[in-house]
Design a protein around this motif. Sequence first.
Motif, PDB file in Angstrom:
ATOM      1  N   TYR A   1       6.806  -7.760   6.445  1.00 57.27           N
ATOM      2  CA  TYR A   1       8.018  -6.775   7.082  1.00 57.27           C
ATOM      3  C   TYR A   1       8.924  -6.812   6.199  1.00 57.27           C
ATOM      4  CZ  TYR A   1       6.098  -8.480  11.524  1.00 57.27           C
ATOM      5  OH  TYR A   1       5.245  -8.590  12.585  1.00 57.27           O
ATOM      6  N   ARG A   2       9.552  -5.352   6.230  1.00 60.14           N
ATOM      7  CA  ARG A   2      10.634  -4.936   5.139  1.00 60.14           C
ATOM      8  C   ARG A   2      11.988  -5.111   5.747  1.00 60.14           C
ATOM      9  NH1 ARG A   2       8.582  -1.347   1.188  1.00 60.14           N
ATOM     10  NH2 ARG A   2       6.567  -0.524   1.175  1.00 60.14           N
TER      11      ARG A   2
ATOM     12  N   GLN B   1      18.192  -0.642   0.913  1.00 61.07           N
ATOM     13  CA  GLN B   1      16.794  -1.528   0.375  1.00 61.07           C
ATOM     14  C   GLN B   1      15.858  -1.746   1.371  1.00 61.07           C
ATOM     15  OE1 GLN B   1      18.366  -0.883  -3.107  1.00 61.07           O
ATOM     16  NE2 GLN B   1      16.597  -2.412  -3.096  1.00 61.07           N
ATOM     17  N   ARG B   2      14.334  -1.497   1.221  1.00 60.12           N
ATOM     18  CA  ARG B   2      13.290  -1.660   1.915  1.00 60.12           C
ATOM     19  C   ARG B   2      12.429  -2.418   1.397  1.00 60.12           C
ATOM     20  NH1 ARG B   2      13.026   1.863   5.948  1.00 60.12           N
ATOM     21  NH2 ARG B   2      12.157   0.353   7.266  1.00 60.12           N
ATOM     22  N   ASP B   3      12.765  -3.574   0.967  1.00 58.10           N
ATOM     23  CA  ASP B   3      11.781  -4.493   0.057  1.00 58.10           C
ATOM     24  C   ASP B   3      11.124  -5.412   1.039  1.00 58.10           C
ATOM     25  OD1 ASP B   3      12.913  -4.311  -2.814  1.00 58.10           O
ATOM     26  OD2 ASP B   3      14.275  -3.659  -1.670  1.00 58.10           O
TER      27      ASP B   3
ATOM     28  N   LEU C   1       6.445   4.485   5.029  1.00 55.63           N
ATOM     29  CA  LEU C   1       7.516   3.392   5.200  1.00 55.63           C
ATOM     30  C   LEU C   1       7.574   2.978   6.487  1.00 55.63           C
ATOM     31  CD1 LEU C   1       9.163   1.689   3.343  1.00 55.63           C
ATOM     32  CD2 LEU C   1      10.957   3.629   3.944  1.00 55.63           C
ATOM     33  N   ASP C   2       7.790   4.045   7.471  1.00 51.81           N
ATOM     34  CA  ASP C   2       8.205   3.477   8.900  1.00 51.81           C
ATOM     35  C   ASP C   2       7.215   3.477   9.913  1.00 51.81           C
ATOM     36  OD1 ASP C   2      11.038   2.466   8.180  1.00 51.81           O
ATOM     37  OD2 ASP C   2      11.496   4.619   7.876  1.00 51.81           O
ATOM     38  N   ALA C   3       6.005   3.761   9.384  1.00 54.39           N
ATOM     39  CA  ALA C   3       4.719   3.921  10.297  1.00 54.39           C
ATOM     40  C   ALA C   3       4.721   2.509  11.426  1.00 54.39           C
ATOM     41  CB  ALA C   3       3.601   4.265   9.821  1.00 54.39           C
ATOM     42  N   ASN C   4       4.387   2.937  12.532  1.00 49.99           N
ATOM     43  CA  ASN C   4       4.055   1.897  13.442  1.00 49.99           C
ATOM     44  C   ASN C   4       2.610   1.908  14.085  1.00 49.99           C
ATOM     45  OD1 ASN C   4       4.197  -0.115  15.781  1.00 49.99           O
ATOM     46  ND2 ASN C   4       6.246   0.497  15.982  1.00 49.99           N
TER      47      ASN C   4
ATOM     48  N   SER D   1       0.687  -1.098  -0.068  1.00 55.19           N
ATOM     49  CA  SER D   1       0.102  -0.081  -0.054  1.00 55.19           C
ATOM     50  C   SER D   1       0.924   1.184   0.194  1.00 55.19           C
ATOM     51  CB  SER D   1      -0.802  -0.026   1.164  1.00 55.19           C
ATOM     52  OG  SER D   1      -1.642   1.280   1.307  1.00 55.19           O
ATOM     53  N   THR D   2       0.487   2.098  -0.692  1.00 52.57           N
ATOM     54  CA  THR D   2       0.928   3.632  -0.764  1.00 52.57           C
ATOM     55  C   THR D   2       0.530   4.514   0.247  1.00 52.57           C
ATOM     56  OG1 THR D   2      -0.472   4.303  -2.742  1.00 52.57           O
ATOM     57  CG2 THR D   2       1.642   3.417  -3.268  1.00 52.57           C
ATOM     58  N   ALA D   3      -0.801   4.051   0.985  1.00 54.80           N
ATOM     59  CA  ALA D   3      -1.500   4.835   1.897  1.00 54.80           C
ATOM     60  C   ALA D   3      -0.856   4.857   3.196  1.00 54.80           C
ATOM     61  CB  ALA D   3      -2.621   4.413   1.976  1.00 54.80           C
ATOM     62  N   THR D   4       0.154   3.929   3.397  1.00 56.79           N
ATOM     63  CA  THR D   4       0.803   3.815   4.855  1.00 56.79           C
ATOM     64  C   THR D   4       2.379   4.337   4.584  1.00 56.79           C
ATOM     65  OG1 THR D   4       1.033   1.570   4.049  1.00 56.79           O
ATOM     66  CG2 THR D   4      -0.787   2.061   5.573  1.00 56.79           C
TER      67      THR D   4
END
Length: 681
Positions: free
Chosen positions: A666-667, A651-653, A256-259, A251-254
């Motif tokens: 999980y990234r 890289q955050r894959d 990258l590092d949101a908890n 999702s692009t709505a959240t």
Amino acid sequence: MKVPRLLKCAVLTSAVLTVPGIAGAQAKKIPPVEVVATRIPEAPHDVPAAIEVISGDDLRARGATSLRDALALAAGIAIAPGGDGGPASAVPEIWGLREFDAFLLVVDGVPWGGALNPAVATVSLRDVERIEVLRGPAPVTFGATSFVGVIHVVHKAAAATNKYAEVRGGTYGTGGGSIDVPFTLGSYNSRLSADADHEGFKDDHTSFTRGHGLWRVGKTENGRTSWLTADLTILQQDPASPHVREGASLSTATPLDANYNPKNAFINENRFALAAGYDRSVMDGVTWGSTASYTFSGQSMFRGFLVNVSNTANNAAGFRENIDVNHVYADTHLIWPTMSGMKFMAGADLLFAAGEAKGATFSYTTPLSGASQASVTEPTTLDKDAENERRFAGVYGSVEWKLADNFSLNGGLRLNATSEKRGETSPAATNTRISGGVGALLGLWESGADHLRAFASYRNTFKPAAFDFGLAENEGILKPETSNSYETGLKFTGNNGQFDAELSAFRMDFENLVTSSVVGNLPSLTNSGSTRFQGVELATDIRLPYSFLARGTVSLHDGKFVNYLTDFNGVNTQLGGKRFEMSARQLASAGLVYAPEMGIIGSATMNYSGDRYLNKRNTALAKSFTTFDAGVGYRADRFEVRIDGRNLSDQRDPISESEFGDAQYYRMPARSFRTGLSWKY
């Protein structure tokens, strides 16, 4: 990056398995030994299976502090750091299968996690002598607990006299210290390792703090060895959030590092393990060995996950759970050779686990922006429960027969008797069946320390279905998992042992593989019919002049469902022919280590993961990615200072799938740095 370039890179560069550490980089290479496959100390090239031994000196030369660091250059293995077990944990992929319970973790000869799941988050790599990696099952020595591999962490013995102290720090508030010190207790040797670490991450509100102590006592006298170890871990984790998938992509709505965990979320564990062993010669050439251990694990968690990607009420679901588990392990065996070139082993063992979980679920509202965490009052009434009692007992025997100087056979059988009971009213399920394997090793060419050997093996494995104390798991016992695996390959050593290579091909046919699902916002497990994993793996390492050491690996994997009819949104769907989710088709690694006895030191590592589908229906394909790690430092007679960078390409894959959050991943952790100063005194 294309695969041909990776093949070239893997053959030309890398890091060796036996890298000298502070003790001296120019020392003669000591042949590594392993015991996980046969319980008999043997060189990996003497066993008809894909085996690697990574020395503790190698780990220290590369600045390895985690399981991912340690196995970054192991063939066919990809370690995803973090996961549902918290930021201190990891999820390995071996033979193309990324399932948390499909491999066996052993620490100093004891299954670490007992008859349940590997306790990865609490394993310590401090003061390690070696790590043994067996790809494929161990159906005789460890029976009903392993399918795709065994990772055996062996710490230094109580008699080791090295004395070290270290302080370290890094990005995101990371820091810690440790000490290793020997001392005597009367006629017994004793060694204490203690460390305390706090590690932070770029992910919001994500970190862990771990305190660990390992005490070893041992004595060898008149052909008799007795030992005792005590291991204590206190672990406190602030968990990260997995990233939600919508359709074919994340999702692009959240952010990258949101908890999205509730405020003050935690995954805590206190773990104490006590083990003792005794080895002695009972007659000429006959050795009797016994091991017994007891472990208590107390876990407590309070966490949550997004269930609706929108700023609506109750868009998240959480749970509060306490889990107490007692583990017992015991093994006794005899090993005796004969005049006819045969070596026999016979033994019996027991794995026992009994645990109970109490928990409660709740809904809460969290902002989709991740700008803040929701304040949620912890449930005080824990009205859901999950109980499990498991017994894995077995008697086993094996034989190694050297029929000629260049040809040997080995084989073994195990009678498994398992019993499991879930919940207070569910009936117990029992299974009694045989597992085992057979292998052959043929020397095609021998010249001193150099050789070319071919091997082949067949292994049949059985294991009761996994259980992880999910709050929806008291409904019944799943079908046991079984597999038939076939492996063949070549083992080569050249240039008087300075060049080493292993090429292997495998196929594993799996029945009733347990996979995760989510039922009513609660994690659950289900059998997945028939699956097949096959592939080819190549590993090479070279000892180069001037204290350079290189290693490269390439793996081609093909994991697919063969026959699996399952329900998706009320529609029965046949997944036969689909690739297994999160299974990368290609893996490659390459590294170079410069490790002189004194002076500047350095290391560099590359890891490539090929594309993989994020879901069972193969509608969401994640692209391949490459990570780079590197370290540099200075080594003197009494101290060493270094700085190491992890995931320098940032890289955050997606690297592992959550079993708690539906369609969530999980990234890869963000780029980080760590510096350390160690003393040898």
